[in-house]
Design an enzyme around this catalytic site. Structure first.
Site, PDB file in Angstrom:
ATOM      1  N   ASP A  23       0.852  -1.178   0.000  1.00 50.89           N
ATOM      2  CA  ASP A  23       0.000   0.000   0.000  1.00 50.89           C
ATOM      3  C   ASP A  23       0.900   1.243   0.000  1.00 50.89           C
ATOM      4  O   ASP A  23       2.097   1.156   0.329  1.00 50.89           O
ATOM      5  CB  ASP A  23      -0.901  -0.042   1.239  1.00 50.89           C
ATOM      6  CG  ASP A  23      -1.713   1.223   1.423  1.00 50.89           C
ATOM      7  OD1 ASP A  23      -2.390   1.638   0.464  1.00 50.89           O
ATOM      8  OD2 ASP A  23      -1.660   1.802   2.525  1.00 50.89           O
ATOM      9  N   ASP A  25      -0.218   5.243   0.677  1.00 52.06           N
ATOM     10  CA  ASP A  25      -0.464   6.293   1.674  1.00 52.06           C
ATOM     11  C   ASP A  25      -0.662   5.694   3.061  1.00 52.06           C
ATOM     12  O   ASP A  25      -1.485   4.804   3.261  1.00 52.06           O
ATOM     13  CB  ASP A  25      -1.696   7.101   1.281  1.00 52.06           C
ATOM     14  CG  ASP A  25      -1.481   7.864  -0.011  1.00 52.06           C
ATOM     15  OD1 ASP A  25      -0.879   8.945   0.036  1.00 52.06           O
ATOM     16  OD2 ASP A  25      -1.903   7.364  -1.075  1.00 52.06           O
ATOM     17  N   ASP A 200      -2.191  -0.185   5.860  1.00 46.95           N
ATOM     18  CA  ASP A 200      -2.506   0.481   7.131  1.00 46.95           C
ATOM     19  C   ASP A 200      -3.987   0.707   7.378  1.00 46.95           C
ATOM     20  O   ASP A 200      -4.402   0.918   8.518  1.00 46.95           O
ATOM     21  CB  ASP A 200      -1.804   1.843   7.179  1.00 46.95           C
ATOM     22  CG  ASP A 200      -2.472   2.859   6.249  1.00 46.95           C
ATOM     23  OD1 ASP A 200      -2.925   3.913   6.728  1.00 46.95           O
ATOM     24  OD2 ASP A 200      -2.549   2.577   5.036  1.00 46.95           O
TER      25      ASP A 200
END
Length: 258
Positions: A23, A25, A200
């Protein structure tokens, strides 16, 4: 999802048989007030380049951003990638895009922009087939934006609402990071490797589930609970440090940023 238990950092690779799915951001990059304001450290580019070589190309970005944004951020690298949660996919050199925006999306976009304009710091991100309503810079906008996004689904058959960190996203059904990861893993350069997915946000949970089902390593960045991830890293800086260490282990000759 798994119970709230302490999670250790992911193990180091024993062989060059990993496939890294990352991932962006909040995982590789620190958040910024606006999506276009994020910064990609030069050392991260060097690390990803070395990993891409050491793993024979089995390094991919898995993001809610469009592929064009990913390529601009990580230039000159052009890694395999899933953009828009899998609506856009580049497994090798080809770039595939699925679906076109429904006619009703333009009306929703205009109404969303009118609402966002009422809140200083709120932001509408138009991704073509998806719309993201950001309230990181305007906490007061959270409830109105959520109410709007929920009601907007009435005019968008085949769409659903996905909540994330300070964002509500309207996106087509069937587009999630679990499906995107499975599509990437079917490509020859990822096939028969141990998948490692690092993410996240709530949008990464489908990816963790897919990775766990395939005997891989699922890695949460941050302290969010509950989660399906089996391992954890503290923050994006810890992710970058861990990736640098992996790169040094897999390709020890010469500095990562050299």
């Amino acid at each position: 999802m798994a119970a709230d238990l302490p999670r250790l950092p992911p193990p180091p690779p024993a062989l060059h048989d990993w496939a890294l799915l990352l991932d962006v951001d909040g995982t590789l990059l620190d958040f910024a007030d606006r999506p276009e304001a994020v910064r990609v450290p030069a050392e991260l580019l060097d690390t990803l380049s070395r990993l891409h070589i050491a793993l024979d190309g089995a390094v991919a970005l898995v993001s809610g951003r469009p592929l064009a944004q990913l390529d601009a951020l990580f230039a000159p690298l052009q890694l395999p990638a899933a953009g828009l949660h899998g609506l856009e996919l580049r497994e090798g050199g080809e770039w595939a895009s699925t679906g076109q925006p429904p006619p009703g999306l333009a009306l929703v976009r205009d109404a969303a922009q009118a609402l966002v304009d009422k809140f200083d710091g709120a932001l509408l991100e138009d991704k073509g087939t998806t719309l993201a309503l950001h309230w990181r810079g305007s906490p007061a906008a959270e409830e109105p934006l959520h109410e709007f996004a929920t009601s907007a689904l009435i005019g968008l058959p085949g769409y659903h609402l996905q909540a994330g960190k300070y964002v509500f996203e309207l996106r087509p059904d069937g587009a999630d990071k679990g499906h995107a990861i499975l599509a990437l893993m079917s490509h020859p350069q990822f096939l028969d490797r141990r998948p490692v997915f690092v993410g996240d946000d709530l949008t990464d949970e489908q990816g963790f589930v897919a990775i766990n089902a395939h005997g891989g390593h699922s890695v949460l960045v941050g302290q969010r609970t509950p989660t399906a991830a089996h391992h954890a890293l503290h923050d994006p800086d810890a992710t970058r440090t861990w990736l640098r260490d992996v790169a040094l282990r897999l390709a020890p000759s010469g500095p990562v940023n050299g």
